[in-house]
Structures are given as C-alpha cells and as structure tokens.
Enzyme design. Structure first.
Site, PDB file in Angstrom:
ATOM      1  N   SER A   7       0.850  -1.197   0.000  1.00 33.34           N
ATOM      2  CA  SER A   7       0.000   0.000   0.000  1.00 33.34           C
ATOM      3  C   SER A   7       0.880   1.239   0.000  1.00 33.34           C
ATOM      4  O   SER A   7       1.701   1.430   0.912  1.00 33.34           O
ATOM      5  CB  SER A   7      -0.883   0.009   1.253  1.00 33.34           C
ATOM      6  OG  SER A   7      -1.383   1.324   1.456  1.00 33.34           O
ATOM      7  N   HIS A  32      -1.722  -1.473  -3.932  1.00 34.84           N
ATOM      8  CA  HIS A  32      -2.920  -1.012  -3.216  1.00 34.84           C
ATOM      9  C   HIS A  32      -2.851   0.507  -3.056  1.00 34.84           C
ATOM     10  O   HIS A  32      -1.857   1.047  -2.566  1.00 34.84           O
ATOM     11  CB  HIS A  32      -2.978  -1.715  -1.858  1.00 34.84           C
ATOM     12  CG  HIS A  32      -4.220  -1.471  -1.095  1.00 34.84           C
ATOM     13  ND1 HIS A  32      -5.404  -2.152  -1.336  1.00 34.84           N
ATOM     14  CD2 HIS A  32      -4.488  -0.629  -0.072  1.00 34.84           C
ATOM     15  CE1 HIS A  32      -6.329  -1.748  -0.489  1.00 34.84           C
ATOM     16  NE2 HIS A  32      -5.806  -0.806   0.290  1.00 34.84           N
ATOM     17  N   ASP A  34      -4.821   3.819  -1.576  1.00 36.75           N
ATOM     18  CA  ASP A  34      -5.847   4.223  -0.607  1.00 36.75           C
ATOM     19  C   ASP A  34      -6.338   5.645  -0.870  1.00 36.75           C
ATOM     20  O   ASP A  34      -5.568   6.599  -0.771  1.00 36.75           O
ATOM     21  CB  ASP A  34      -5.266   4.164   0.804  1.00 36.75           C
ATOM     22  CG  ASP A  34      -5.058   2.726   1.261  1.00 36.75           C
ATOM     23  OD1 ASP A  34      -6.043   1.975   1.267  1.00 36.75           O
ATOM     24  OD2 ASP A  34      -3.914   2.366   1.589  1.00 36.75           O
ATOM     25  N   MET A  36      -8.811   8.576   0.411  1.00 36.40           N
ATOM     26  CA  MET A  36      -9.551   9.009   1.606  1.00 36.40           C
ATOM     27  C   MET A  36     -10.074  10.424   1.410  1.00 36.40           C
ATOM     28  O   MET A  36      -9.364  11.281   0.871  1.00 36.40           O
ATOM     29  CB  MET A  36      -8.631   8.979   2.822  1.00 36.40           C
ATOM     30  CG  MET A  36      -7.955   7.630   3.043  1.00 36.40           C
ATOM     31  SD  MET A  36      -7.056   7.627   4.593  1.00 36.40           S
ATOM     32  CE  MET A  36      -6.204   6.046   4.471  1.00 36.40           C
ATOM     33  N   HIS A  65      -8.667   1.425  -3.368  1.00 35.92           N
ATOM     34  CA  HIS A  65      -9.524   1.249  -2.191  1.00 35.92           C
ATOM     35  C   HIS A  65     -10.145   2.603  -1.860  1.00 35.92           C
ATOM     36  O   HIS A  65      -9.466   3.494  -1.347  1.00 35.92           O
ATOM     37  CB  HIS A  65      -8.644   0.727  -1.030  1.00 35.92           C
ATOM     38  CG  HIS A  65      -9.364   0.570   0.267  1.00 35.92           C
ATOM     39  ND1 HIS A  65      -8.690   0.383   1.462  1.00 35.92           N
ATOM     40  CD2 HIS A  65     -10.685   0.556   0.580  1.00 35.92           C
ATOM     41  CE1 HIS A  65      -9.570   0.261   2.450  1.00 35.92           C
ATOM     42  NE2 HIS A  65     -10.788   0.378   1.943  1.00 35.92           N
ATOM     43  N   MET A  67     -12.054   4.945   0.246  1.00 37.25           N
ATOM     44  CA  MET A  67     -12.605   5.223   1.580  1.00 37.25           C
ATOM     45  C   MET A  67     -13.258   6.597   1.499  1.00 37.25           C
ATOM     46  O   MET A  67     -12.823   7.568   2.121  1.00 37.25           O
ATOM     47  CB  MET A  67     -11.488   5.170   2.626  1.00 37.25           C
ATOM     48  CG  MET A  67     -11.067   3.740   2.935  1.00 37.25           C
ATOM     49  SD  MET A  67      -9.460   3.660   3.732  1.00 37.25           S
ATOM     50  CE  MET A  67      -8.426   3.723   2.278  1.00 37.25           C
ATOM     51  N   MET A 136     -11.554  -5.264   6.518  1.00 35.94           N
ATOM     52  CA  MET A 136     -10.683  -4.310   7.221  1.00 35.94           C
ATOM     53  C   MET A 136     -10.297  -4.913   8.566  1.00 35.94           C
ATOM     54  O   MET A 136     -11.168  -5.303   9.346  1.00 35.94           O
ATOM     55  CB  MET A 136     -11.407  -2.980   7.475  1.00 35.94           C
ATOM     56  CG  MET A 136     -11.641  -2.111   6.258  1.00 35.94           C
ATOM     57  SD  MET A 136     -10.180  -1.663   5.272  1.00 35.94           S
ATOM     58  CE  MET A 136      -9.061  -0.962   6.492  1.00 35.94           C
ATOM     59  N   ASP A 174      -6.810  -5.917   5.113  1.00 39.87           N
ATOM     60  CA  ASP A 174      -6.146  -4.619   5.073  1.00 39.87           C
ATOM     61  C   ASP A 174      -6.062  -4.036   6.479  1.00 39.87           C
ATOM     62  O   ASP A 174      -7.082  -3.746   7.099  1.00 39.87           O
ATOM     63  CB  ASP A 174      -6.961  -3.694   4.151  1.00 39.87           C
ATOM     64  CG  ASP A 174      -6.282  -2.368   3.873  1.00 39.87           C
ATOM     65  OD1 ASP A 174      -5.140  -2.169   4.308  1.00 39.87           O
ATOM     66  OD2 ASP A 174      -6.927  -1.528   3.203  1.00 39.87           O
TER      67      ASP A 174
HETATM   68  C1  DX5 Z   1      -5.907   2.036   6.091  1.00 39.71           C
HETATM   69  C2  DX5 Z   1      -5.657   1.658   4.663  1.00 39.71           C
HETATM   70  C3  DX5 Z   1      -4.592   0.652   4.490  1.00 39.71           C
HETATM   71  C4  DX5 Z   1      -3.237   1.044   5.033  1.00 39.71           C
HETATM   72  C5  DX5 Z   1      -2.731  -0.173   5.725  1.00 39.71           C
HETATM   73  O1  DX5 Z   1      -7.132   2.632   6.236  1.00 39.71           O
HETATM   74  O2  DX5 Z   1      -6.819   1.167   4.024  1.00 39.71           O
HETATM   75  O3  DX5 Z   1      -4.491   0.172   3.159  1.00 39.71           O
HETATM   76  O4  DX5 Z   1      -2.301   1.437   4.055  1.00 39.71           O
HETATM   77  O5  DX5 Z   1      -1.594   0.163   6.409  1.00 39.71           O
HETATM   78  P1  DX5 Z   1      -0.806  -0.857   7.331  1.00 39.71           P
HETATM   79  O6  DX5 Z   1      -0.459  -2.059   6.514  1.00 39.71           O
HETATM   80  O7  DX5 Z   1       0.387  -0.037   7.734  1.00 39.71           O
HETATM   81  O8  DX5 Z   1      -1.698  -1.182   8.499  1.00 39.71           O
HETATM   82 ZN    ZN Z   2      -6.527   0.149   2.039  1.00 38.43          ZN
END
Ligand code: DX5
Ligand code: ZN
Length: 218
Positions: A7, A32, A34, A36, A65, A67, A136, A174
C-alpha cells in the site's frame, strides 16, 4: 498462492514512482492505492490525478480502495485514471449493488470493503457478483495501526461462505499486516494481504516485501 499488495499510503510520496518500481521489481503483482476523503474516514490522501500520474510508470494491477462517501460519483474518474480494480465500502453508499455493477460495466473488477464492526451479511446477496471482499482488520484511515484479532473469525466465516457458494471471490485483508498477522490471516482464508508500513516503512522495502511473500507461501 497468497499475494502481498503493498500500500503506497506508507511510501515516500516525494519519490513515489521510484517506490512503486522497487516493489514491482521485487515481484509484487498488485499495488494497493488508498483514497480518503476526510468524511468517510478522518484523513485525506489523493485523487485520480495521482493514479493517472503513476499509471504510465507501472504494469502492476492498481487496486484502488475508496474510503470515500458516495463512491458512485468517482468510479468513472478512477477507471479513466487507470484503476484495474475498485473496492468501495459497504458503509459508504445506499446503493451498493448499483455501484458494483457500475465498476464491472467499466470493465474493472469490483470489491466491497467491510469495516471491523460490519457484518458479512452486508454482502450476503452480492457475493456472486463480487471479485473481492475486503475485510478491514483496522479502522480505516491510517497506516501503521494495530491488527484487530476479532477479525480473524470473520475471515474464516467468509471463506466458508465463499466455499459454500462456489464463487471465485478473493478475500483481501487490510490493516496491521506484518510477518505474524500475515500467517494468521492466510490460515484463516485470506488470499490478498495489503501491507503498508510492513513494506514501505522498512529500511529495505524490496526485502520486506520478499520476506512477507515467502513467509505466507512456505
Ligand atoms: C488504512 C488503509 C490501508 C493502510 C494499511 O485505512 O486502508 O491500506 O495502508 O496500512 P498498514 O499495513 O500499515 O496497516
Ligand atoms: Zn486500504
């Protein structure tokens, strides 16, 4: 074969292209990404512009992903930016079935993510339409958080439901994945493990990726 999906949330954004190449050369197949929005989760990252800027520099499968609230408003933008797969949160839309179809109609694979407190029943009537369910294992929003052990039972139950339904749905996990939790989630039935801090916050991300990959595929 269990896949590790690095990620970029924990990558050094000042040299993102280079960081992506490092994990690609180390053998990663999935990146991956993310997204947000500061509403669905209490943090902000980046949008389709960043995805399209790294697209020409990588052959990795881009696993986006979302969010974000009302993900249906942005599916087209992320598809045009070069996403191969899009996951939306069950909690973020009133029309989950519709947005899954929207992703698939654009020729991408589709996933639904479930927060730690969300029930598997949110995807009960959708399982056959999905390419992936993302469990999650932390509350979404930040990298480097601690794995929530109660999620293991949920992964096992989802694996049993997928076997029973006879579908080909992947189980991605994740949050809080490291060499210890990676083995536990793989045994519980996960097939794609997202790893942020465990790869990019390490002094040698390529080595960290390979070690995680080997640990779960012994
Ligand atoms: C968190 C993200 C993850 C994040 C995971 O909300 O969706 O993808 O990058 O990070 P680690 O592997 O450090 O927990
Ligand atoms: Zn993620």
């Amino acid at each position: 074969m269990v896949k590790i999906a690095p990620s970029i949330l924990s990558a050094d954004f000042s040299r993102l292209g280079e960081q992506v190449s490092i994990v690609e050369q180390a053998g990663a197949e999935i990146l991956h990404i993310d997204i947000m929005d500061g509403h669905f989760v209490p943090n902000l990252t980046f949008g389709p512009g960043l995805v399209s800027s790294i697209r020409p520099h990588s052959k990795l499968s881009f696993d986006v992903h979302l969010m974000i609230e009302k993900p249906e408003q942005y599916i087209k933008d992320f598809a045009s930016a070069g996403a191969n797969h899009i996951t939306v949160h069950a909690e973020a839309t009133s029309h989950l079935h519709r947005v899954v179809q929207q992703i698939k109609d654009l020729g991408l694979t589709a996933g639904v993510a479930l927060n730690p407190a969300s029930s598997l029943d949110s995807v009960k009537y959708l399982l056959e339409d999905l390419d992936m369910v993302l469990i999650m294992t932390v509350n979404p929003g930040f990298g480097g958080q601690k794995f929530i052990p109660a999620c293991l039972a949920k992964i096992e139950e989802l694996r049993a439901r997928i076997l029973k339904s006879g579908t080909n749905c992947e189980i991605e996990v994740d949050g809080g994945i490291n060499s210890g939790t990676a083995l536990e989630v793989a045994r519980a039935g996960a097939t794609i493990l997202v790893a942020g801090a465990a790869v990019f916050a390490q002094p040698d991300p390529a080595l960290a990726f390979r070690q995680l990959h080997e640990a779960v595929n012994k």
